[in-house]
Design an enzyme around this catalytic site. Sequence first.
Site, short mmCIF file in Angstrom:
data_model
loop_
_atom_site.label_atom_id
_atom_site.label_comp_id
_atom_site.label_asym_id
_atom_site.label_seq_id
_atom_site.Cartn_x
_atom_site.Cartn_y
_atom_site.Cartn_z
N ASP A 1 10.35 -0.97 -3.95
CA ASP A 1 11.31 -0.42 -3.01
C ASP A 1 12.60 -0.15 -3.77
O ASP A 1 12.68 -0.43 -4.97
CB ASP A 1 11.55 -1.45 -1.89
CG ASP A 1 11.90 -0.80 -0.57
OD1 ASP A 1 12.88 -0.04 -0.52
OD2 ASP A 1 11.18 -1.05 0.41
N ALA B 1 8.63 -0.29 5.33
CA ALA B 1 7.90 -1.38 4.66
C ALA B 1 7.24 -0.91 3.37
O ALA B 1 6.86 -1.73 2.53
CB ALA B 1 6.84 -1.93 5.59
N LYS B 2 7.09 0.39 3.20
CA LYS B 2 6.50 0.97 1.98
C LYS B 2 5.20 0.29 1.60
O LYS B 2 5.00 -0.10 0.45
CB LYS B 2 7.52 0.94 0.83
CG LYS B 2 8.82 1.66 1.19
CD LYS B 2 9.71 1.93 -0.01
CE LYS B 2 10.94 2.74 0.34
NZ LYS B 2 11.99 2.00 1.04
N ARG B 3 4.29 0.16 2.55
CA ARG B 3 3.00 -0.46 2.28
C ARG B 3 2.03 0.56 1.69
O ARG B 3 2.39 1.72 1.46
CB ARG B 3 2.42 -1.07 3.56
CG ARG B 3 3.27 -2.20 4.10
CD ARG B 3 3.50 -3.26 3.02
NE ARG B 3 4.78 -3.96 3.21
CZ ARG B 3 4.93 -5.07 3.90
NH1 ARG B 3 3.89 -5.63 4.48
NH2 ARG B 3 6.11 -5.64 4.00
#
Lengths: 200, 200
Positions: A24, B20-22
């Site tokens: 991130d 959340a950048k999953r």
Amino acid sequence: EKTVFYIKEKYPEIFVIADAKRGDIGNTSTQYAKAFFETLPFDAITVAPYMGSDSVRPFLTFDDKFVILLALTSNVGANDFQYFKQNDEYLFEKVLKESQNWAGKDKMMYVVGATRAEMLTQVRKIVPEHFLLVPGVGAQGGSLQEVAKYGMTNDCGLIVNSSRAIIYASSDADFDKKAALEAKQVQEEMRKLLQEKKIS
Amino acid sequence: EKTVFYIKEKYPEIFVIADAKRGDIGNTSTQYAKAFFETLPFDAITVAPYMGSDSVRPFLTFDDKFVILLALTSNVGANDFQYFKQNDEYLFEKVLKESQNWAGKDKMMYVVGATRAEMLTQVRKIVPEHFLLVPGVGAQGGSLQEVAKYGMTNDCGLIVNSSRAIIYASSDADFDKKAALEAKQVQEEMRKLLQEKKIS
């Protein structure tokens, strides 16, 4: 959370990996790094490389903790972008090379799927000594023999992971025994491969 | 968790994004999708594309929920891999194109950083109508005017995000007022830009 504290308390020598695949902007990665390495007692975390250096570096500032960067994953979707090719270089090779500028093998490892064993020779040209985390043995169809043949170094250099073959070993009351048996089998197979290489 | 339930209860019309950048192997992505869309009441989640289609598809199976795929991020590290180039195509362009095969604009949006406003013309060639989530206005130095000029569609097509300029507006007791002021300013600027385009 309870599980990882339990493991670290009972078996402090076990290397515990958070397979969280984070990555991130810098200040958010810093918060994640603190959560996994300070609040929780993980030894390593998997990180996705898409956002580049400043999304990974915050995880590299902790003593005795490792980043395990996704290079070539074991799933089918790996084909979509990881083999994107600039001149003669695949994206996953670019990730391996570029990330050498961020830290050495004392802080960094790479994910290379067992289902991609045929690429391990190329991977080892770029990172001859780094540890590789190798998922995909078992349920996903990767072969431990192939992985060892192309990926093992003189210090082993492999962390082989079998998850689904173990955690889904049985849905009946005999789960504990079946899962233990499955885990034992992988372990035994690995032991033999290490003996053949005269590592033990 | 409390915050998102509170917002949804008090202001059900607000679109809430989990940044959340999953992005994980299929069965793990399925678990994440259930957590964010079923257990929690999020409307959208940001997802990293590195692992490809089968890591993203599980998030696309929920009615009225959106995937916001990272294409071109606002951070400096975006330069490391997102501009990797195969023939005449950058990786972020490949992500925009390839992902069209997974879902349409009723399920998918893209992250394009405000600091990359100069690339918005190229982005709009590939996704002329999709909504874009645009971080990086404010603290990261992106210009709302530039973003609107190159990225706005006839329906607006932009979700502009300013985080740090707001949450770090002040470290004193006047935080609430300073933060509200900062948020109000971005909102006002956006309102004017929409009026100019005759959208409101």
